[in-house]
Design a protein around this motif. Structure first.
Motif, short mmCIF file in Angstrom:
data_model
loop_
_atom_site.label_atom_id
_atom_site.label_comp_id
_atom_site.label_asym_id
_atom_site.label_seq_id
_atom_site.Cartn_x
_atom_site.Cartn_y
_atom_site.Cartn_z
N LEU A 1 0.82 -1.21 0.00
CA LEU A 1 0.00 0.00 0.00
C LEU A 1 0.86 1.26 0.00
O LEU A 1 0.57 2.23 -0.72
CB LEU A 1 -0.93 -0.01 1.22
CG LEU A 1 -2.05 -1.05 1.20
CD1 LEU A 1 -2.82 -1.03 2.52
CD2 LEU A 1 -3.01 -0.80 0.04
N LEU A 2 1.94 1.25 0.78
CA LEU A 2 2.83 2.42 0.84
C LEU A 2 3.54 2.64 -0.50
O LEU A 2 3.67 3.77 -0.96
CB LEU A 2 3.87 2.23 1.95
CG LEU A 2 3.41 2.57 3.37
CD1 LEU A 2 4.48 2.16 4.39
CD2 LEU A 2 3.11 4.06 3.50
N ALA A 3 3.98 1.54 -1.12
CA ALA A 3 4.67 1.65 -2.41
C ALA A 3 3.72 2.19 -3.48
O ALA A 3 4.11 3.03 -4.30
CB ALA A 3 5.22 0.28 -2.82
N ILE A 4 2.48 1.70 -3.48
CA ILE A 4 1.48 2.19 -4.44
C ILE A 4 1.19 3.67 -4.21
O ILE A 4 1.08 4.46 -5.16
CB ILE A 4 0.19 1.36 -4.34
CG1 ILE A 4 0.43 -0.07 -4.85
CG2 ILE A 4 -0.94 2.02 -5.15
CD1 ILE A 4 -0.74 -1.00 -4.65
N PHE A 5 1.08 4.06 -2.94
CA PHE A 5 0.83 5.46 -2.60
C PHE A 5 1.97 6.34 -3.11
O PHE A 5 1.73 7.40 -3.72
CB PHE A 5 0.68 5.62 -1.09
CG PHE A 5 0.62 7.07 -0.65
CD1 PHE A 5 -0.56 7.79 -0.79
CD2 PHE A 5 1.74 7.71 -0.13
CE1 PHE A 5 -0.63 9.12 -0.41
CE2 PHE A 5 1.68 9.04 0.25
CZ PHE A 5 0.50 9.75 0.11
N CYS A 6 3.23 5.92 -2.88
CA CYS A 6 4.38 6.69 -3.35
C CYS A 6 4.34 6.84 -4.87
O CYS A 6 4.55 7.93 -5.41
CB CYS A 6 5.68 6.00 -2.94
SG CYS A 6 6.06 6.13 -1.18
N GLY A 7 4.06 5.72 -5.55
CA GLY A 7 4.02 5.75 -7.01
C GLY A 7 2.96 6.69 -7.53
O GLY A 7 3.20 7.49 -8.44
N CYS A 8 1.76 6.61 -6.96
CA CYS A 8 0.65 7.46 -7.41
C CYS A 8 0.91 8.93 -7.10
O CYS A 8 0.69 9.80 -7.95
CB CYS A 8 -0.65 7.01 -6.74
SG CYS A 8 -1.25 5.40 -7.29
N TYR A 9 1.39 9.20 -5.89
CA TYR A 9 1.60 10.59 -5.47
C TYR A 9 2.60 11.31 -6.38
O TYR A 9 2.32 12.40 -6.91
CB TYR A 9 2.09 10.64 -4.02
CG TYR A 9 2.47 12.03 -3.57
CD1 TYR A 9 1.49 12.97 -3.25
CD2 TYR A 9 3.81 12.42 -3.49
CE1 TYR A 9 1.83 14.26 -2.85
CE2 TYR A 9 4.17 13.69 -3.10
CZ TYR A 9 3.17 14.61 -2.78
OH TYR A 9 3.52 15.88 -2.39
N PHE A 10 3.77 10.71 -6.56
CA PHE A 10 4.81 11.37 -7.35
C PHE A 10 4.48 11.40 -8.85
O PHE A 10 4.87 12.32 -9.55
CB PHE A 10 6.17 10.70 -7.12
CG PHE A 10 6.74 10.97 -5.75
CD1 PHE A 10 7.14 12.26 -5.41
CD2 PHE A 10 6.87 9.96 -4.82
CE1 PHE A 10 7.66 12.53 -4.14
CE2 PHE A 10 7.39 10.21 -3.56
CZ PHE A 10 7.78 11.50 -3.22
#
Length: 202
Positions: free
Chosen positions: A78-87
């Protein structure tokens, strides 16, 4: 006159590239995912030591160990997906590019096919208690997904994919050390790739 023609051709090439390739991929997404992967790998290794688990010899695990590893893995995803989407969203806005396009759909399909097949294969490994092969298998199929999607985004992603595949293959011959290879692949390589991509395409 010749300069104007050259500028027009460059502009047309740029427009064609924007329409056929996903250029919103941010190097910072790779760095963020890499940091998550690095921390996750270190914590997973700590959990293994805590329960004195050796994937090369142990085949039966208590529920508490499995639950802790599952929560850690789900949180990391979930954290990795969040980082990917945010940036990615941030870079898209900065460049004035649309995120959800026909190219986006194509790249998601190209990523999904190897990842889904790899997920099924991992489930089969778990069913037959072949836990020592899981880390290497995830690296291999993730690498295949990156190589498969390369034609729709930056070509540099292909090299990351090839390195992930190589690491995964090596991991298969070092049963019990898979988490170390996993940490290098999803952690260190992502950070290095992310920094290179950010510096090159920022």
């Amino acid at each position: 006159m010749n300069q104007k023609i050259s500028d027009d051709l460059a502009h047309i090439r740029s427009m064609m590239e924007r329409s056929s390739r996903f250029l919103s991929l941010s190097g910072l997404s790779g760095v963020g995912a890499g940091i998550v992967g690095l921390v996750t790998g270190i914590l997973a290794i700590a959990i293994l030591k805590k329960y004195q688990i050796d994937f090369s010899t142990d085949y039966v695990f208590n529920e508490k160990f499995v639950f802790e590893l599952f929560v850690l893995g789900a949180s990391a995803l979930l954290l990795a997906i969040f980082c990917g989407c945010y940036f990615t969203v941030r870079k898209s806005k900065k460049l004035g590019l649309q995120i959800w396009t026909a190219t986006t759909k194509k790249i998601l399909v190209q990523l999904a096919i190897p990842l889904v097949v790899g997920g099924v294969f991992v489930l089969a490994l778990l069913q037959y208690n072949l836990y020592g092969l899981v880390a290497g298998t995830t690296l291999i199929f993730y690498g295949l997904a990156l190589v498969n999607a390369e034609k729709y985004t930056y070509s540099d992603i292909k090299y990351l994919g090839l390195l992930e595949i190589i690491l995964g293959c090596l991991s298969l011959f070092f049963i019990g050390k898979g988490l170390i290879f996993w940490t290098i692949g999803f952690g260190v390589l992502h950070i290095v790739y992310g920094v290179i991509l950010h510096r090159k395409y920022k």
